[in-house]
Design a protein around this motif. Sequence first.
Motif, short mmCIF file in Angstrom:
data_model
loop_
_atom_site.label_atom_id
_atom_site.label_comp_id
_atom_site.label_asym_id
_atom_site.label_seq_id
_atom_site.Cartn_x
_atom_site.Cartn_y
_atom_site.Cartn_z
N ASN A 175 -3.30 7.35 2.43
CA ASN A 175 -3.37 7.05 1.01
C ASN A 175 -2.98 8.24 0.33
O ASN A 175 -3.83 8.44 -0.85
CB ASN A 175 -4.97 6.28 0.64
CG ASN A 175 -4.63 5.70 -0.80
OD1 ASN A 175 -3.69 5.55 -1.22
ND2 ASN A 175 -5.78 5.58 -1.50
N SER A 176 -2.13 9.01 0.69
CA SER A 176 -1.78 10.10 0.04
C SER A 176 -0.66 9.93 -0.99
O SER A 176 -0.12 10.60 -1.75
CB SER A 176 -1.31 11.35 0.89
OG SER A 176 -0.43 10.90 1.86
N GLY A 177 -0.01 8.65 -0.73
CA GLY A 177 1.09 8.31 -1.38
C GLY A 177 0.78 7.43 -2.73
O GLY A 177 -0.15 7.37 -3.17
N SER A 178 1.88 6.80 -2.98
CA SER A 178 1.74 5.73 -4.23
C SER A 178 0.98 4.53 -3.94
O SER A 178 0.87 4.11 -2.83
CB SER A 178 3.22 5.41 -4.90
OG SER A 178 3.70 4.54 -3.94
N LEU A 179 0.56 3.78 -4.95
CA LEU A 179 -0.21 2.55 -4.68
C LEU A 179 0.85 1.54 -4.22
O LEU A 179 0.25 0.64 -3.36
CB LEU A 179 -0.61 1.95 -6.13
CG LEU A 179 -1.81 2.72 -6.41
CD1 LEU A 179 -2.18 2.41 -8.05
CD2 LEU A 179 -3.11 2.58 -5.96
N GLU A 180 2.08 1.46 -4.45
CA GLU A 180 3.04 0.78 -3.86
C GLU A 180 3.13 1.07 -2.20
O GLU A 180 3.26 0.11 -1.53
CB GLU A 180 4.45 1.16 -4.46
CG GLU A 180 5.43 0.01 -4.10
CD GLU A 180 6.62 0.31 -5.04
OE1 GLU A 180 6.65 0.67 -5.83
OE2 GLU A 180 7.91 0.14 -4.25
N VAL A 181 3.02 2.33 -1.92
CA VAL A 181 3.07 2.70 -0.34
C VAL A 181 1.86 2.02 0.11
O VAL A 181 1.84 1.70 1.42
CB VAL A 181 3.25 4.05 -0.32
CG1 VAL A 181 3.07 4.90 1.28
CG2 VAL A 181 4.69 4.66 -0.67
N LEU A 182 0.82 2.51 -0.55
CA LEU A 182 -0.70 1.86 0.02
C LEU A 182 -0.41 0.44 0.25
O LEU A 182 -0.81 -0.05 1.25
CB LEU A 182 -1.69 2.11 -1.02
CG LEU A 182 -3.16 1.68 -0.65
CD1 LEU A 182 -3.59 2.49 0.71
CD2 LEU A 182 -4.12 1.81 -1.83
N SER A 183 0.16 -0.22 -0.70
CA SER A 183 0.14 -1.81 -0.47
C SER A 183 1.07 -2.33 0.53
O SER A 183 0.83 -3.39 1.27
CB SER A 183 0.68 -2.42 -1.79
OG SER A 183 1.42 -3.67 -1.64
N ARG A 184 2.22 -1.59 0.81
CA ARG A 184 2.93 -1.99 1.94
C ARG A 184 2.46 -1.69 3.38
O ARG A 184 2.41 -2.59 4.34
CB ARG A 184 4.16 -1.10 2.10
CG ARG A 184 5.32 -1.63 1.12
CD ARG A 184 6.80 -1.07 1.55
NE ARG A 184 6.82 0.27 1.35
CZ ARG A 184 7.45 0.69 0.15
NH1 ARG A 184 7.69 -0.10 -0.97
NH2 ARG A 184 7.59 2.15 -0.09
N GLN A 185 1.38 -0.66 3.32
CA GLN A 185 0.49 -0.24 4.75
C GLN A 185 -0.52 -1.59 4.76
O GLN A 185 -0.63 -1.96 5.95
CB GLN A 185 0.06 0.98 4.52
CG GLN A 185 0.58 2.10 4.45
CD GLN A 185 -0.16 3.44 4.48
OE1 GLN A 185 -0.58 3.85 5.36
NE2 GLN A 185 0.02 3.91 3.27
N VAL A 186 -1.13 -1.96 3.68
CA VAL A 186 -1.97 -3.12 3.81
C VAL A 186 -1.23 -4.44 4.30
O VAL A 186 -1.92 -4.91 5.29
CB VAL A 186 -2.78 -3.31 2.59
CG1 VAL A 186 -3.58 -4.63 2.45
CG2 VAL A 186 -3.59 -2.05 2.31
N GLU A 187 -0.30 -4.45 3.84
CA GLU A 187 0.41 -5.86 4.31
C GLU A 187 0.97 -5.98 5.84
O GLU A 187 0.90 -6.83 6.48
CB GLU A 187 1.94 -5.91 3.34
CG GLU A 187 1.55 -6.59 2.27
CD GLU A 187 2.70 -6.59 0.86
OE1 GLU A 187 3.84 -6.34 1.28
OE2 GLU A 187 2.29 -6.46 -0.28
N LYS A 188 1.19 -4.88 6.14
CA LYS A 188 1.52 -4.54 7.52
C LYS A 188 0.57 -4.76 8.28
O LYS A 188 0.48 -5.41 9.49
CB LYS A 188 2.24 -3.02 7.67
CG LYS A 188 3.06 -3.02 8.96
CD LYS A 188 3.83 -1.61 8.91
CE LYS A 188 4.12 -1.47 10.72
NZ LYS A 188 4.38 -0.06 10.72
N LEU A 189 -0.48 -4.05 8.13
CA LEU A 189 -1.90 -4.40 8.92
C LEU A 189 -2.23 -5.80 8.82
O LEU A 189 -3.04 -6.33 9.74
CB LEU A 189 -2.97 -3.39 8.34
CG LEU A 189 -2.94 -1.87 8.67
CD1 LEU A 189 -3.92 -1.22 7.96
CD2 LEU A 189 -3.37 -1.66 10.23
N HIS A 190 -2.11 -6.44 7.62
CA HIS A 190 -2.48 -7.87 7.39
C HIS A 190 -1.63 -8.58 8.64
O HIS A 190 -2.33 -9.74 9.31
CB HIS A 190 -2.27 -8.25 6.27
CG HIS A 190 -2.32 -9.75 5.78
ND1 HIS A 190 -3.75 -10.23 5.76
CD2 HIS A 190 -1.56 -10.64 5.69
CE1 HIS A 190 -3.38 -11.44 5.67
NE2 HIS A 190 -2.36 -11.75 5.45
#
Length: 202
Positions: A175-190
């Motif tokens: 989570n060192s990047g933007s909220l958008e980058v965070l959201s993409r990581q969550v979608e991938k894990l989902h």
Amino acid sequence: RPLIIGLTGGIGSGKTKVSDLFAGLGIDIIDADVLAREVVEPGAPALKQIADHFGKQILRADGQLNRGALRERIFSAPDEKAWLNALLHPLIRQLMQERTHAATSPYCILAIPLLVENQLHTLVDRILVVDVQEGIQRERVTTRDKVSAQQVDAILASQASRAQRLAVADDVIDNSGSLEVLSRQVEKLHQQYLLLAKNLKA
Ligand code: ATP
């Protein structure tokens, strides 16, 4: 029961943001902090035991637990802290198990800030760590709360280290990047978790 993902990370790492993103995808979130308050709500047996043990001054006028007073009582009293933990930890643990097993989404997130510190690995199938450099934690927490960098450092020192958390992680969110980058990581894990949940059932 659903697949249980334990979500953890240090202060200000972004656990709440990550939980909110999973919730937005329809995933049930069980928050250990919420359960920890629930077990000492007025009417709960543990609150009576706390009042019997520490005296009525530990309650506020409205009957709620006076958390500040309790913190002071256990701050430099290891025995009192141990007594309190021995009372509350099993109750919180029991609730965590009940609520995760009752979740209705394909998998659920059990958010436990102190998962590593309190050795709660056995309650979850996988551990997801939100990771960020300490400098960013300090910066985000001092922006969010009225606390000094020194206060954040004291909390950081009391928590598990990044290395200790990463050592037990099955999955890591950076989570060192933007909220958008965070959201993409969550979608991938989902997507990964949905697949794992499906395989668990099969
Ligand atoms: P705590 O352990 O203190 O409860 P937390 O792990 O739940 O914290 P958050 O509250 O989600 O962390 O995030 C800490 C702060 O940083 C919040 O103000 C949040 O809005 C902000 N934040 C989180 N992720 C990002 C990001 N990727 N970019 C910018 N700000 C962020």
